[in-house]
Motif scaffolding. Sequence first.
Motif, PDB file in Angstrom:
ATOM      1  N   PHE A 234       0.844  -1.200   0.000  1.00  0.00           N
ATOM      2  CA  PHE A 234       0.000   0.000   0.000  1.00  0.00           C
ATOM      3  C   PHE A 234       0.878   1.248   0.000  1.00  0.00           C
ATOM      4  CE2 PHE A 234      -3.926  -1.912   2.382  1.00  0.00           C
ATOM      5  CZ  PHE A 234      -4.146  -2.770   1.326  1.00  0.00           C
ATOM      6  N   GLU A 235       1.899   1.213   0.852  1.00  0.00           N
ATOM      7  CA  GLU A 235       2.795   2.364   0.970  1.00  0.00           C
ATOM      8  C   GLU A 235       3.505   2.652  -0.358  1.00  0.00           C
ATOM      9  OE1 GLU A 235       6.654   3.681   3.631  1.00  0.00           O
ATOM     10  OE2 GLU A 235       5.325   2.120   4.387  1.00  0.00           O
ATOM     11  N   LYS A 236       3.955   1.607  -1.035  1.00  0.00           N
ATOM     12  CA  LYS A 236       4.624   1.789  -2.331  1.00  0.00           C
ATOM     13  C   LYS A 236       3.691   2.420  -3.362  1.00  0.00           C
ATOM     14  CE  LYS A 236       7.867  -2.038  -1.806  1.00  0.00           C
ATOM     15  NZ  LYS A 236       8.193  -3.405  -2.244  1.00  0.00           N
ATOM     16  N   LEU A 237       2.394   2.106  -3.259  1.00  0.00           N
ATOM     17  CA  LEU A 237       1.415   2.673  -4.184  1.00  0.00           C
ATOM     18  C   LEU A 237       0.985   4.090  -3.782  1.00  0.00           C
ATOM     19  CD1 LEU A 237      -0.939  -0.397  -4.719  1.00  0.00           C
ATOM     20  CD2 LEU A 237       0.672   0.559  -6.371  1.00  0.00           C
ATOM     21  N   GLY A 238       1.356   4.488  -2.575  1.00  0.00           N
ATOM     22  CA  GLY A 238       0.922   5.795  -2.086  1.00  0.00           C
ATOM     23  C   GLY A 238      -0.471   5.774  -1.481  1.00  0.00           C
TER      24      GLY A 238
ATOM     25  N   ALA B 187      -8.222  -0.450  -9.823  1.00  0.00           N
ATOM     26  CA  ALA B 187      -8.366  -1.648  -8.982  1.00  0.00           C
ATOM     27  C   ALA B 187      -7.417  -2.757  -9.412  1.00  0.00           C
ATOM     28  CB  ALA B 187      -9.813  -2.128  -9.024  1.00  0.00           C
ATOM     29  N   GLN B 188      -7.198  -2.883 -10.703  1.00  0.00           N
ATOM     30  CA  GLN B 188      -6.320  -3.948 -11.187  1.00  0.00           C
ATOM     31  C   GLN B 188      -4.867  -3.713 -10.752  1.00  0.00           C
ATOM     32  OE1 GLN B 188      -6.471  -4.584 -15.407  1.00  0.00           O
ATOM     33  NE2 GLN B 188      -5.327  -6.491 -15.293  1.00  0.00           N
ATOM     34  N   VAL B 189      -4.416  -2.460 -10.790  1.00  0.00           N
ATOM     35  CA  VAL B 189      -3.049  -2.147 -10.359  1.00  0.00           C
ATOM     36  C   VAL B 189      -2.884  -2.445  -8.869  1.00  0.00           C
ATOM     37  CG1 VAL B 189      -1.395  -0.253 -10.027  1.00  0.00           C
ATOM     38  CG2 VAL B 189      -2.684  -0.418 -12.170  1.00  0.00           C
ATOM     39  N   VAL B 190      -3.884  -2.063  -8.083  1.00  0.00           N
ATOM     40  CA  VAL B 190      -3.829  -2.324  -6.638  1.00  0.00           C
ATOM     41  C   VAL B 190      -3.835  -3.832  -6.375  1.00  0.00           C
ATOM     42  CG1 VAL B 190      -5.025  -2.014  -4.436  1.00  0.00           C
ATOM     43  CG2 VAL B 190      -4.905  -0.119  -6.070  1.00  0.00           C
ATOM     44  N   GLN B 191      -4.701  -4.556  -7.073  1.00  0.00           N
ATOM     45  CA  GLN B 191      -4.773  -6.005  -6.889  1.00  0.00           C
ATOM     46  C   GLN B 191      -3.449  -6.668  -7.259  1.00  0.00           C
ATOM     47  OE1 GLN B 191      -7.639  -8.150  -9.300  1.00  0.00           O
ATOM     48  NE2 GLN B 191      -7.821  -9.730  -7.720  1.00  0.00           N
ATOM     49  N   GLN B 192      -2.844  -6.260  -8.375  1.00  0.00           N
ATOM     50  CA  GLN B 192      -1.559  -6.830  -8.784  1.00  0.00           C
ATOM     51  C   GLN B 192      -0.477  -6.553  -7.742  1.00  0.00           C
ATOM     52  OE1 GLN B 192      -2.748  -9.131 -11.226  1.00  0.00           O
ATOM     53  NE2 GLN B 192      -0.559  -8.946 -11.485  1.00  0.00           N
ATOM     54  N   ALA B 193      -0.474  -5.354  -7.176  1.00  0.00           N
ATOM     55  CA  ALA B 193       0.527  -5.018  -6.156  1.00  0.00           C
ATOM     56  C   ALA B 193       0.344  -5.883  -4.910  1.00  0.00           C
ATOM     57  CB  ALA B 193       0.433  -3.537  -5.802  1.00  0.00           C
ATOM     58  N   VAL B 194      -0.897  -6.095  -4.497  1.00  0.00           N
ATOM     59  CA  VAL B 194      -1.165  -6.932  -3.322  1.00  0.00           C
ATOM     60  C   VAL B 194      -0.796  -8.388  -3.619  1.00  0.00           C
ATOM     61  CG1 VAL B 194      -2.958  -7.791  -1.758  1.00  0.00           C
ATOM     62  CG2 VAL B 194      -2.932  -5.372  -2.407  1.00  0.00           C
ATOM     63  N   LEU B 195      -1.158  -8.874  -4.802  1.00  0.00           N
ATOM     64  CA  LEU B 195      -0.795 -10.250  -5.169  1.00  0.00           C
ATOM     65  C   LEU B 195       0.718 -10.432  -5.213  1.00  0.00           C
ATOM     66  CD1 LEU B 195      -3.437 -10.933  -7.964  1.00  0.00           C
ATOM     67  CD2 LEU B 195      -3.286 -12.088  -5.747  1.00  0.00           C
ATOM     68  N   GLU B 196       1.413  -9.435  -5.719  1.00  0.00           N
ATOM     69  CA  GLU B 196       2.884  -9.501  -5.754  1.00  0.00           C
ATOM     70  C   GLU B 196       3.448  -9.523  -4.331  1.00  0.00           C
ATOM     71  OE1 GLU B 196       6.500  -9.962  -7.556  1.00  0.00           O
ATOM     72  OE2 GLU B 196       4.558  -9.938  -8.563  1.00  0.00           O
ATOM     73  N   ALA B 197       2.868  -8.736  -3.437  1.00  0.00           N
ATOM     74  CA  ALA B 197       3.311  -8.736  -2.034  1.00  0.00           C
ATOM     75  C   ALA B 197       3.081 -10.106  -1.395  1.00  0.00           C
ATOM     76  CB  ALA B 197       2.567  -7.649  -1.253  1.00  0.00           C
ATOM     77  N   ILE B 198       1.942 -10.715  -1.693  1.00  0.00           N
ATOM     78  CA  ILE B 198       1.637 -12.042  -1.150  1.00  0.00           C
ATOM     79  C   ILE B 198       2.613 -13.073  -1.714  1.00  0.00           C
ATOM     80  CG2 ILE B 198      -0.076 -13.899  -1.097  1.00  0.00           C
ATOM     81  CD1 ILE B 198      -2.220 -11.641  -1.111  1.00  0.00           C
ATOM     82  N   LYS B 199       2.877 -12.985  -3.014  1.00  0.00           N
ATOM     83  CA  LYS B 199       3.817 -13.916  -3.648  1.00  0.00           C
ATOM     84  C   LYS B 199       5.207 -13.777  -3.020  1.00  0.00           C
ATOM     85  CE  LYS B 199       5.985 -14.878  -8.053  1.00  0.00           C
ATOM     86  NZ  LYS B 199       6.571 -14.134  -9.130  1.00  0.00           N
ATOM     87  N   ASN B 200       5.683 -12.548  -2.863  1.00  0.00           N
ATOM     88  CA  ASN B 200       6.998 -12.322  -2.254  1.00  0.00           C
ATOM     89  C   ASN B 200       7.023 -12.818  -0.816  1.00  0.00           C
ATOM     90  OD1 ASN B 200       7.863 -11.166  -4.642  1.00  0.00           O
ATOM     91  ND2 ASN B 200       7.503  -9.073  -3.954  1.00  0.00           N
ATOM     92  N   TRP B 201       5.954 -12.554  -0.059  1.00  0.00           N
ATOM     93  CA  TRP B 201       5.875 -13.038   1.317  1.00  0.00           C
ATOM     94  C   TRP B 201       5.901 -14.563   1.342  1.00  0.00           C
ATOM     95  CZ3 TRP B 201       2.002 -16.219   3.129  1.00  0.00           C
ATOM     96  CH2 TRP B 201       2.066 -16.519   4.481  1.00  0.00           C
TER      97      TRP B 201
END
Length: 150
Positions: A92-96, A129-143
């Motif tokens: 979230f922070e990276k997206l502002g 919404a798609q950009v936010v979803q991709q960022a969250v999915l990427e965070a989950i994948k990295n975690w």
Amino acid sequence: MRSCNSFVLPPTLVLLWQRNNASIIVDASKYIKELKRKVERLNKDAETSQSSSAQTPLPAQVTVETLERGFLINVFSGKNCPGLLVSILESFEKLGLDVHDARVSCSDVFQLEAVGGENNPEHLHGLDAQVVQQAVLEAIKNWSESSGQD
């Protein structure tokens, strides 16, 4: 006496008829080769999609809805995911995005419902919404990769 069914074509018509048959065979051959290439390409695509779908699925489901001034983000996992909340908040922070409201459960299951937005809507320009979803999915994948959660 000749029968009605027998006739002789002039040589020019014979050549024309042979040329037409030859071009039909050439066209058919080209078409068959094109179909073979398409089949090969489809087989490769199918193999690629099967290998990518065979990978371990992410341990959480993510939905994002666009609100008037931000996004409603829902993340759910059927198991406890220590450290996942931090990874998502960092995305979230990276997206502002600022978290305006959130409900989190990290006991037996992981569940996050957050309203994210920015006090200044101009900062959200270009985010959907798609950009936010991709960022969250990427965070989950990295975690998932860093914590060994498969």
